[in-house]
Each structure stands twice: as C-alpha cells, then as structure tokens.
Design an enzyme around this catalytic site. Structure first.
Site, PDB file in Angstrom:
ATOM      1  N   GLY A  71     -25.615  -6.498   4.804  1.00  0.00           N
ATOM      2  CA  GLY A  71     -24.964  -6.557   3.499  1.00  0.00           C
ATOM      3  C   GLY A  71     -25.885  -7.069   2.400  1.00  0.00           C
ATOM      4  O   GLY A  71     -25.895  -6.547   1.286  1.00  0.00           O
ATOM      5  N   THR A  72     -26.669  -8.082   2.723  1.00  0.00           N
ATOM      6  CA  THR A  72     -27.537  -8.679   1.705  1.00  0.00           C
ATOM      7  C   THR A  72     -28.549  -7.664   1.197  1.00  0.00           C
ATOM      8  O   THR A  72     -28.746  -7.516  -0.021  1.00  0.00           O
ATOM      9  CB  THR A  72     -28.250  -9.919   2.292  1.00  0.00           C
ATOM     10  OG1 THR A  72     -27.248 -10.840   2.737  1.00  0.00           O
ATOM     11  CG2 THR A  72     -29.150 -10.588   1.271  1.00  0.00           C
ATOM     12  N   GLN A 179     -16.642  -7.431   3.432  1.00  0.00           N
ATOM     13  CA  GLN A 179     -15.472  -8.015   4.108  1.00  0.00           C
ATOM     14  C   GLN A 179     -14.334  -7.013   4.289  1.00  0.00           C
ATOM     15  O   GLN A 179     -13.430  -7.255   5.079  1.00  0.00           O
ATOM     16  CB  GLN A 179     -14.946  -9.225   3.311  1.00  0.00           C
ATOM     17  CG  GLN A 179     -15.892 -10.406   3.311  1.00  0.00           C
ATOM     18  CD  GLN A 179     -16.041 -11.064   4.682  1.00  0.00           C
ATOM     19  OE1 GLN A 179     -15.170 -10.956   5.555  1.00  0.00           O
ATOM     20  NE2 GLN A 179     -17.148 -11.751   4.887  1.00  0.00           N
ATOM     21  N   SER A 199     -21.918  -4.466   6.125  1.00  0.00           N
ATOM     22  CA  SER A 199     -22.688  -5.211   7.115  1.00  0.00           C
ATOM     23  C   SER A 199     -22.030  -5.039   8.486  1.00  0.00           C
ATOM     24  O   SER A 199     -20.818  -5.251   8.614  1.00  0.00           O
ATOM     25  CB  SER A 199     -22.689  -6.689   6.717  1.00  0.00           C
ATOM     26  OG  SER A 199     -23.739  -7.359   7.360  1.00  0.00           O
ATOM     27  N   HIS A 201     -21.953  -6.649  11.395  1.00  0.00           N
ATOM     28  CA  HIS A 201     -21.395  -7.701  12.249  1.00  0.00           C
ATOM     29  C   HIS A 201     -20.063  -8.269  11.777  1.00  0.00           C
ATOM     30  O   HIS A 201     -19.542  -9.212  12.370  1.00  0.00           O
ATOM     31  CB  HIS A 201     -22.418  -8.837  12.414  1.00  0.00           C
ATOM     32  CG  HIS A 201     -22.689  -9.609  11.157  1.00  0.00           C
ATOM     33  ND1 HIS A 201     -22.192 -10.874  10.960  1.00  0.00           N
ATOM     34  CD2 HIS A 201     -23.391  -9.305  10.034  1.00  0.00           C
ATOM     35  CE1 HIS A 201     -22.598 -11.323   9.776  1.00  0.00           C
ATOM     36  NE2 HIS A 201     -23.327 -10.384   9.194  1.00  0.00           N
ATOM     37  N   THR A 237     -38.952   1.248  10.610  1.00  0.00           N
ATOM     38  CA  THR A 237     -38.491   1.906  11.834  1.00  0.00           C
ATOM     39  C   THR A 237     -36.984   1.736  11.994  1.00  0.00           C
ATOM     40  O   THR A 237     -36.457   0.629  11.858  1.00  0.00           O
ATOM     41  CB  THR A 237     -39.222   1.312  13.061  1.00  0.00           C
ATOM     42  OG1 THR A 237     -40.617   1.501  12.861  1.00  0.00           O
ATOM     43  CG2 THR A 237     -38.781   1.960  14.348  1.00  0.00           C
ATOM     44  N   CYS A 325     -22.711 -19.045   4.214  1.00  0.00           N
ATOM     45  CA  CYS A 325     -24.000 -19.144   3.515  1.00  0.00           C
ATOM     46  C   CYS A 325     -24.029 -20.356   2.601  1.00  0.00           C
ATOM     47  O   CYS A 325     -25.075 -20.905   2.309  1.00  0.00           O
ATOM     48  CB  CYS A 325     -24.244 -17.895   2.688  1.00  0.00           C
ATOM     49  SG  CYS A 325     -23.664 -16.422   3.493  1.00  0.00           S
TER      50      CYS A 325
HETATM   51  N1  PLP Z   1     -21.196  -9.804   0.861  1.00  0.00           N
HETATM   52  C1  PLP Z   1     -20.108 -10.439   1.333  1.00  0.00           C
HETATM   53  C2  PLP Z   1     -18.812 -10.295   0.623  1.00  0.00           C
HETATM   54  C3  PLP Z   1     -20.201 -11.228   2.483  1.00  0.00           C
HETATM   55  O1  PLP Z   1     -19.135 -11.862   2.946  1.00  0.00           O
HETATM   56  C4  PLP Z   1     -21.470 -11.341   3.128  1.00  0.00           C
HETATM   57  C5  PLP Z   1     -21.627 -12.223   4.310  1.00  0.00           C
HETATM   58  O2  PLP Z   1     -20.836 -13.092   4.570  1.00  0.00           O
HETATM   59  C6  PLP Z   1     -22.572 -10.635   2.597  1.00  0.00           C
HETATM   60  C7  PLP Z   1     -22.393  -9.882   1.458  1.00  0.00           C
HETATM   61  C8  PLP Z   1     -23.909 -10.694   3.236  1.00  0.00           C
HETATM   62  O3  PLP Z   1     -23.886 -10.032   4.466  1.00  0.00           O
HETATM   63  P1  PLP Z   1     -25.068 -10.311   5.542  1.00  0.00           P
HETATM   64  O4  PLP Z   1     -25.138 -11.811   5.676  1.00  0.00           O
HETATM   65  O5  PLP Z   1     -24.590  -9.663   6.775  1.00  0.00           O
HETATM   66  O6  PLP Z   1     -26.298  -9.740   4.986  1.00  0.00           O
END
Ligand code: PLP
Length: 394
Positions: A71-72, A179, A199, A201, A237, A325
C-alpha cells in the site's frame, strides 16, 4: 483460551489456500518470469492469471493492474508520479485530513517540492463533505486523493460521488483502498476511480505485495526505475509467490464477501452494543453504519489506550490503539483529532478489527477483558476518582 487476535486492520493471517497456491513458486517453479528459457513459463503464466483474477474483482482490465510492494508504495507512486506528470497543468492536490501517513507524508514531501496541498476536513463521523470538496477544487488542481475507508475509525467515504465530482472538474481521482479492498465491493468503473492502492496482507494475502490500479489512458510515469517489468511502469523482479498468494486471497475474499459482510457486521454491532451498555463514559468513533464491517473504535474517558492494551495483552486479547504505524508515537491520532475527539480522550481510544474467522465467543471474551481492563485502569486514576466523587456529591 487461544489468543484473541482482533487487529486484522494492522495485518491479517495468511489464508491457508493462499499459502498453498504460493508454495510451488517458492520451490520448484522458482524461475524469473522475465527470463526467456523454460523455467520462466510457469511463473509467467501464474503472474498473468493473478493479474486477471485481481482485475475481475474490481471490474478492471488486467492491463490496468500493476504489482507493487504494498500500500505504501502504491500511494507514493500515485501521488508523486501524478504530480510529476501534471506539473505543467497545476500543482494543487487535495487529500482528506484523515488519510493514512502513506498519503499524508507523501503529500508533505510534495509540499516541500513546490506543490500546494489542501487537507480537506471531515465531520464528526469522519465523512468528507462533497460541497467542501467542490469548493476546494481550483483550476490548478491536478489530483484528489481520498481513502475508500479509514484504517482507524472504519468510516467509508462516498467514493462514487467523489469520482463523479472530480471528473466533472477534469481532476484525477486516486483512492487508498488498503482497508476496504477485499472487505467491501469496489467497482472502479461505476465509482469513476482513476487510481487505487491495495496491500495484500490486509485481506489474507502475504506481506510485501500490493498493487496500484491505473485506469487505461493515464500515462503515469514509473516510480521505480530499472527493468521493463510491469509494462515498463514498475521495475524490479516480479514477486511471483506474492502475486499468486494475493490473487488467491482476493478471489476467496470476493467470493465470500457478501456472507462475511453480514456475519462481521453482526459481530461488530454486538461488540458495539455490549461496550456501550456495559462500560460507562465511552464514545464510538466513526460513522455508526457507514463503516467497515470489521471495525469498531471506542474512546474511553479516564484511561490511556496503552494501559488498556497492556492489561488486555495479559489476557491474550490483541487489539490496537489505532494505526500500527503511529504506535510508539506520543501524539494522539490525527484521525481522532480531525473528528473532534479532545486530546485527552483521544489517548484513551482502542480499535478492534475483525476477520471473517472471528467468532462470537472471541468477541464476548474480548468485551469481558476490556471491561475489566477499563475498570482496573480507572481505579488507579485520581481524575476518575475525583470525577466520581463530584458525581456523587452533585
Ligand atoms: N493505507 C492505509 C489506509 C493503511 O491502513 C495502510 C496500512 O495500515 C497503508 C496504506 C500502508 O500499507 P502497507 O503498510 O501494507 O504498505
């Protein structure tokens, strides 16, 4: 009692079927899909199939799905590359005040590099206002990025209406669906979404994989430079087992979604009802109905969220104070402050996030443990003591 894991918004356990689907690509089918010999064939087919599977879940085309590390990265890519691509048109970007740090920090980075960022406020439920959004759009606005659902309070934003509004004004629309994806239905065409971050996971897939949906016709420049992978848009990769595992988890999550929504909503509402009935001086954060099926976030007066977590941890109930985070930081959650929760109460907030496997027994056990924990923490609070004394005296 086995540990009760109610922190699925931080990360979810890998689905057994996803692990099984991944195994061959971690072992005998280890080839690099970009090679040109026989060992690349199986992995290449698997990646193509994973892309097809994921595209179907969103009503997208396979060519619009780009695998990333999560996601990031998807959020960084969408914002930074859109900013670069459209710098000649304008340098104004609108985000909501309750975005994840992956968006807010990226927006701040762009601000330091000459872009103007509007942080759109939200109401007490965490909803953006379409009128305010429309007022914030300017001739030099190039992007609106508003999350599909919030990670802390679970509020679901009016995505289809935002997409429509953005396009009426000729502005691109990105949504962070980290989410929401795999938990509520998303249709990129019906919702007029141009870019969407996911993302793996967060819905039973593996960590270290995600994707960015980019609508056909948007010439988004690459963010990662190097090889020609992902049609030259994302070098590196290909994470074959990751893509395969994420696609399997996505397929299952979507096949089971309507049943899971009903089941999880019932359990969530049972949790909310019990907490509101049995624990005094609490407040539900986020919209009561426009919220993720698996999310419940409460503020409790006269307690510290961290003390609650420690107390719950002793009973093996694993929940969170909000964004994983942000934990470790002493600042109260920007999301809770944005919805108007006072500083001292924001500190006493905890989130539970359910999975499709959560049971009623686990929820009841968690509420019992929470009740005891709140009582214990409050019994040590001079402020609470004083408050109760005044109540009695009144
Ligand atoms: N965006 C949202 C709304 C999230 O809840 C998260 C992670 O909690 C992220 C982005 C970032 O995802 P990742 O940590 O898997 O890169």
């Amino acid at each position: 009692m086995e540990p009760v894991y109610l922190d699925n918004a931080a990360t979810s356990p890998l689905r057994k079927e996803a692990l099984e689907a991944m195994m061959p690509y971690l072992t005998e089918e280890f080839g690099n899909p970009s090679s040109i010999h026989g060992a690349s064939k199986g992995p290449r087919t698997a990646v193509r199939e994973a892309r097809d599977t994921i595209a179907k879940t969103l009503n997208a085309d396979s060519s619009e799905i780009y695998f990333t590390s999560g996601g990031t990265e998807s959020d960084n890519w969408a914002l930074i590359s859109t900013a670069q691509m459209l710098a000649d048109k304008g340098k104004h970007i609108i985000v909501s005040a309750i975005e994840h740090h992956a968006i807010l920090e990226t927006a701040d980075y762009l601000k330091k590099n000459g872009y103007e960022i509007t942080r759109l406020p939200v109401d007490a439920d965490g909803l953006i206002s379409l009128e305010e959004l429309e007022k914030a759009i300017r001739p030099d606005t190039i992007l609106i990025s508003i999350m599909t659902a919030n990670n802390e309070i679970g509020t679901i934003e009016p995505i289809a209406k935002i997409g429509k509004l953005a396009h009426e004004h000729g502005v691109l629309f990105h949504t962070d669906a980290v989410q929401a994806y795999g938990h509520i239905p998303i249709d990129v065409k019906a919702m007029e979404i141009d870019m969407l971050s996911v993302s793996g996971h967060k819905f039973g897939g593996p960590k270290g994989i995600g994707f960015l949906y980019v609508r056909k016709g948007i010439r988004l420049p690459p963010f990662m430079h190097g090889g020609e992978q992902e049609s030259g848009r994302r070098a590196g990769t290909t994470n074959v087992p990751g893509a395969v595992g994420m696609a399997k988890a996505a397929e299952l999550a979507h096949a089971e979604m309507s049943d899971d929504i009903v089941k999880m909503t019932e359990l969530r509402d049972h949790y909310i009802e019990r907490v509101e009935k049995e624990i005094p001086y609490c407040k539900l954060n986020g919209h009561r109905t426009k919220r993720l099926p698996g999310n419940a976030n409460f503020s409790f007066s006269f307690v510290e969220g961290e003390s609650l977590l420690m107390s719950l941890g002793v009973n093996k109930v694993y929940i969170s104070t909000g964004s994983a985070c942000a934990s470790g930081s002493l600042d109260p959650s920007h999301v809770l402050l944005a919805i108007g929760v006072p500083h001292e109460i924001a500190h006493g907030s905890v989130r539970v996030s359910l999975s499709e496997k959560t049971t009623l027994g686990q929820i009841d056990y968690a509420v019992d443990a929470l009740k005891t924990a709140v009582e214990r923490v409050r019994s040590l609070s001079p402020l609470y003591d004083d408050f109760i004394r005044k109540q009695k005296g009144a």
